[in-house]
Write a protein that holds these residues in place. Structure first.
Motif, PDB file in Angstrom:
ATOM      1  N   ASP A  25       0.653  -1.501  -0.054  1.00 38.96           N
ATOM      2  CA  ASP A  25      -0.224   0.188   0.185  1.00 38.96           C
ATOM      3  C   ASP A  25       1.002   1.476  -0.180  1.00 38.96           C
ATOM      4  O   ASP A  25       0.835   2.351  -0.947  1.00 38.96           O
ATOM      5  CB  ASP A  25      -1.079   0.392   0.864  1.00 38.96           C
ATOM      6  N   LEU A  26       2.348   1.393   0.775  1.00 40.01           N
ATOM      7  CA  LEU A  26       3.258   2.150   0.987  1.00 40.01           C
ATOM      8  C   LEU A  26       3.401   2.143  -0.481  1.00 40.01           C
ATOM      9  O   LEU A  26       3.715   3.543  -1.150  1.00 40.01           O
ATOM     10  CB  LEU A  26       4.056   2.378   2.055  1.00 40.01           C
ATOM     11  N   ILE A  27       4.258   1.525  -1.340  1.00 41.20           N
ATOM     12  CA  ILE A  27       4.364   1.749  -2.605  1.00 41.20           C
ATOM     13  C   ILE A  27       3.906   1.815  -3.820  1.00 41.20           C
ATOM     14  O   ILE A  27       4.375   2.896  -4.600  1.00 41.20           O
ATOM     15  CB  ILE A  27       5.692   0.408  -2.793  1.00 41.20           C
ATOM     16  N   ARG A  28       2.050   1.601  -3.498  1.00 39.96           N
ATOM     17  CA  ARG A  28       1.307   2.096  -4.062  1.00 39.96           C
ATOM     18  C   ARG A  28       1.226   3.533  -4.133  1.00 39.96           C
ATOM     19  O   ARG A  28       1.110   4.535  -5.055  1.00 39.96           O
ATOM     20  CB  ARG A  28       0.236   1.589  -4.406  1.00 39.96           C
ATOM     21  N   ARG A  29       1.011   4.050  -2.809  1.00 39.26           N
ATOM     22  CA  ARG A  29       1.468   5.462  -2.754  1.00 39.26           C
ATOM     23  C   ARG A  29       2.493   6.552  -3.565  1.00 39.26           C
ATOM     24  O   ARG A  29       2.180   7.736  -4.548  1.00 39.26           O
ATOM     25  CB  ARG A  29       0.448   5.938  -1.198  1.00 39.26           C
ATOM     26  N   GLU A  30       3.329   5.904  -2.813  1.00 39.92           N
ATOM     27  CA  GLU A  30       4.628   6.107  -3.843  1.00 39.92           C
ATOM     28  C   GLU A  30       4.716   7.270  -5.481  1.00 39.92           C
ATOM     29  O   GLU A  30       5.562   7.412  -5.797  1.00 39.92           O
ATOM     30  CB  GLU A  30       5.662   5.011  -2.929  1.00 39.92           C
ATOM     31  N   PHE A  31       4.519   5.751  -5.709  1.00 36.98           N
ATOM     32  CA  PHE A  31       4.112   5.336  -7.019  1.00 36.98           C
ATOM     33  C   PHE A  31       3.051   5.558  -7.916  1.00 36.98           C
ATOM     34  O   PHE A  31       2.236   4.997  -8.923  1.00 36.98           O
ATOM     35  CB  PHE A  31       4.820   3.847  -7.961  1.00 36.98           C
ATOM     36  N   GLU A  32       2.025   6.816  -7.010  1.00 37.45           N
ATOM     37  CA  GLU A  32       0.831   6.585  -8.084  1.00 37.45           C
ATOM     38  C   GLU A  32       0.709   7.221  -9.450  1.00 37.45           C
ATOM     39  O   GLU A  32       1.744   8.435 -10.112  1.00 37.45           O
ATOM     40  CB  GLU A  32       0.072   8.067  -7.011  1.00 37.45           C
ATOM     41  N   GLY A  33      -0.192   6.496 -10.239  1.00 39.25           N
ATOM     42  CA  GLY A  33      -0.534   6.757 -11.249  1.00 39.25           C
ATOM     43  C   GLY A  33       0.957   5.921 -12.030  1.00 39.25           C
ATOM     44  O   GLY A  33       1.028   5.459 -13.641  1.00 39.25           O
ATOM     45  N   GLN A  34       1.964   4.839 -11.856  1.00 40.40           N
ATOM     46  CA  GLN A  34       2.585   3.913 -12.518  1.00 40.40           C
ATOM     47  C   GLN A  34       2.328   3.072 -12.251  1.00 40.40           C
ATOM     48  O   GLN A  34       3.079   2.242 -13.036  1.00 40.40           O
ATOM     49  CB  GLN A  34       4.463   4.789 -12.193  1.00 40.40           C
ATOM     50  N   ILE A  35       1.176   2.871 -10.928  1.00 41.66           N
ATOM     51  CA  ILE A  35       1.766   1.191 -10.912  1.00 41.66           C
ATOM     52  C   ILE A  35       0.162   0.512 -10.771  1.00 41.66           C
ATOM     53  O   ILE A  35      -0.529   1.784 -10.183  1.00 41.66           O
ATOM     54  CB  ILE A  35       1.994   0.306  -9.307  1.00 41.66           C
ATOM     55  N   ALA A  36      -0.063  -0.439 -10.760  1.00 41.73           N
ATOM     56  CA  ALA A  36      -1.640  -1.054 -10.851  1.00 41.73           C
ATOM     57  C   ALA A  36      -0.982  -2.125  -9.153  1.00 41.73           C
ATOM     58  O   ALA A  36      -0.825  -2.966  -9.799  1.00 41.73           O
ATOM     59  CB  ALA A  36      -2.173  -1.306 -11.680  1.00 41.73           C
ATOM     60  N   THR A  37      -1.840  -2.351  -8.270  1.00 42.22           N
ATOM     61  CA  THR A  37      -1.831  -3.476  -7.657  1.00 42.22           C
ATOM     62  C   THR A  37      -2.912  -4.382  -7.721  1.00 42.22           C
ATOM     63  O   THR A  37      -4.098  -4.308  -8.068  1.00 42.22           O
ATOM     64  CB  THR A  37      -1.814  -3.071  -6.176  1.00 42.22           C
ATOM     65  N   VAL A  38      -2.701  -5.640  -7.385  1.00 40.48           N
ATOM     66  CA  VAL A  38      -2.929  -6.774  -6.648  1.00 40.48           C
ATOM     67  C   VAL A  38      -2.950  -6.709  -5.976  1.00 40.48           C
ATOM     68  O   VAL A  38      -2.227  -7.229  -5.342  1.00 40.48           O
ATOM     69  CB  VAL A  38      -2.804  -7.905  -8.125  1.00 40.48           C
ATOM     70  N   PRO A  39      -4.364  -7.077  -5.435  1.00 40.74           N
ATOM     71  CA  PRO A  39      -5.101  -8.052  -4.395  1.00 40.74           C
ATOM     72  C   PRO A  39      -4.349  -9.334  -3.942  1.00 40.74           C
ATOM     73  O   PRO A  39      -4.283 -10.168  -4.553  1.00 40.74           O
ATOM     74  CB  PRO A  39      -6.444  -7.820  -3.848  1.00 40.74           C
ATOM     75  N   GLU A  40      -4.544  -9.638  -2.785  1.00 40.64           N
ATOM     76  CA  GLU A  40      -3.519 -11.256  -2.382  1.00 40.64           C
ATOM     77  C   GLU A  40      -4.806 -12.193  -2.706  1.00 40.64           C
ATOM     78  O   GLU A  40      -6.157 -12.040  -2.087  1.00 40.64           O
ATOM     79  CB  GLU A  40      -3.694 -11.297  -1.085  1.00 40.64           C
ATOM     80  N   ALA A  41      -4.941 -13.289  -4.068  1.00 43.94           N
ATOM     81  CA  ALA A  41      -6.282 -13.701  -3.813  1.00 43.94           C
ATOM     82  C   ALA A  41      -6.637 -14.528  -2.914  1.00 43.94           C
ATOM     83  O   ALA A  41      -7.826 -14.726  -2.531  1.00 43.94           O
ATOM     84  CB  ALA A  41      -5.677 -14.732  -5.626  1.00 43.94           C
ATOM     85  N   ALA A  42      -5.928 -15.512  -2.180  1.00 44.82           N
ATOM     86  CA  ALA A  42      -6.224 -16.482  -0.876  1.00 44.82           C
ATOM     87  C   ALA A  42      -7.186 -15.491   0.081  1.00 44.82           C
ATOM     88  O   ALA A  42      -8.204 -15.751   0.574  1.00 44.82           O
ATOM     89  CB  ALA A  42      -4.678 -16.995  -0.457  1.00 44.82           C
ATOM     90  N   THR A  43      -6.696 -13.800   0.582  1.00 42.65           N
ATOM     91  CA  THR A  43      -7.385 -13.595   0.822  1.00 42.65           C
ATOM     92  C   THR A  43      -9.161 -12.941   0.659  1.00 42.65           C
ATOM     93  O   THR A  43      -9.697 -13.173   1.393  1.00 42.65           O
ATOM     94  CB  THR A  43      -6.591 -12.165   1.893  1.00 42.65           C
ATOM     95  N   MET A  44      -8.834 -12.898  -0.728  1.00 43.22           N
ATOM     96  CA  MET A  44      -9.887 -12.886  -0.697  1.00 43.22           C
ATOM     97  C   MET A  44     -11.563 -13.813  -1.032  1.00 43.22           C
ATOM     98  O   MET A  44     -12.470 -13.645  -0.763  1.00 43.22           O
ATOM     99  CB  MET A  44     -10.227 -11.698  -2.852  1.00 43.22           C
ATOM    100  N   ILE A  45     -10.949 -14.789  -1.080  1.00 41.49           N
ATOM    101  CA  ILE A  45     -11.118 -16.105  -1.251  1.00 41.49           C
ATOM    102  C   ILE A  45     -11.727 -16.855   0.375  1.00 41.49           C
ATOM    103  O   ILE A  45     -12.617 -16.824   0.678  1.00 41.49           O
ATOM    104  CB  ILE A  45     -10.298 -17.752  -1.648  1.00 41.49           C
ATOM    105  N   PHE A  46     -10.173 -16.683   1.496  1.00 44.42           N
ATOM    106  CA  PHE A  46     -11.168 -16.999   2.435  1.00 44.42           C
ATOM    107  C   PHE A  46     -11.992 -15.819   3.340  1.00 44.42           C
ATOM    108  O   PHE A  46     -12.326 -16.447   3.867  1.00 44.42           O
ATOM    109  CB  PHE A  46      -9.789 -17.365   3.236  1.00 44.42           C
ATOM    110  N   SER A  47     -11.634 -14.670   3.084  1.00 49.29           N
ATOM    111  CA  SER A  47     -12.755 -13.357   3.740  1.00 49.29           C
ATOM    112  C   SER A  47     -13.856 -13.933   2.988  1.00 49.29           C
ATOM    113  O   SER A  47     -14.478 -13.423   3.304  1.00 49.29           O
ATOM    114  CB  SER A  47     -11.961 -11.743   3.582  1.00 49.29           C
ATOM    115  N   GLY A  48     -14.325 -14.591   2.256  1.00 52.10           N
ATOM    116  CA  GLY A  48     -15.241 -14.538   0.868  1.00 52.10           C
ATOM    117  C   GLY A  48     -16.529 -15.569   1.378  1.00 52.10           C
ATOM    118  O   GLY A  48     -17.122 -15.986   0.766  1.00 52.10           O
ATOM    119  N   GLY A  49     -15.823 -15.979   2.361  1.00 54.64           N
ATOM    120  CA  GLY A  49     -17.031 -17.461   2.767  1.00 54.64           C
ATOM    121  C   GLY A  49     -16.431 -19.089   2.822  1.00 54.64           C
ATOM    122  O   GLY A  49     -17.142 -20.301   3.124  1.00 54.64           O
TER     123      GLY A  49
END
Length: 196
Positions: A25-49
């Motif tokens: 998240d901090l790196i994303r803020r540092e490079f605003e407009g130059q990078i796109a971040t991908v969230p952790e897939a496992a967290t999405m699955i396990f927090s989704g039920g």
């Protein structure tokens, strides 16, 4: 099209409790407009039920889903932000450390190879788990259930896998969090510079 003009991906990985998600998240803020971040897939699955399992057949099904979701999320960000570096919270090979079968079984199941997966990423930034320095990895993340001992074992497996990448960058657990973030920023800068 020249391969150098195609912006690819950087994977930020490591054992549980290394500070990856916060650093991303901090790196994303540092490079605003130059990078796109991908969230952790496992967290999405396990927090989704979906409940975590210790049954091998279920583990394999879960890791297969995580692998494909990871790749699809990366592809969505690539299509949405074609001129940006894609910075991933974990990568497509992380599931290999959680796979209950052999490496060959993993690659056959996913219909891929180590070389194909490495080719997806320009660089790997590996944050060692804080457990390797004897620190607690307790967090507010309800998805994380690993003990310090399990975190070290997973870190070792992940490091063995990712250290084979030609642009592997290790951030030792003993480093301060600020130094970890700065190392990540410097690595992203190097990858951006390689396209100029």
């Amino acid at each position: 099209m020249n391969i150098k003009t195609i912006k690819k991906r950087i994977v930020l990985t490591g054992g549980p409790g290394g500070g990856k998600t916060t650093a991303l998240d901090l790196i994303r803020r540092e490079f605003e407009g130059q990078i796109a971040t991908v969230p952790e897939a496992a967290t999405m699955i396990f927090s989704g039920g979906i409940a975590r399992s210790t049954v091998n057949s279920v583990l394999k099904t879960q890791q297969t889903a995580i692998y494909h979701l990871q790749k699809h999320l990366e592809d969505i960000q690539r299509a949405t932000f074609p001129n940006s570096i894609v910075l991933c919270d974990r990568g497509s090979l992380d599931g290999l450390a959680y796979w209950p079968g052999s490496n060959d079984d993993y690659f056959q199941t996913m219909k891929t190879s180590l070389e194909e997966e490495f080719a997806r990423y320009d660089a790997v930034i590996f944050f060692e788990t804080a457990a390797k320095s004897g620190e607690s990895i307790k967090s507010n993340n309800p998805i994380r259930n690993e003990s310090e001992q399990a975190a070290v074992a997973l870190d070792d497996k992940l490091q063995q896998i990712w250290s084979q990448h030609p642009n592997f960058n290790l951030v030792n657990s003993a480093e301060s969090f600020i130094k970890k973030v700065m190392f990540g920023i410097n690595t992203v800068e190097d990858v951006i510079a390689s396209y100029k």
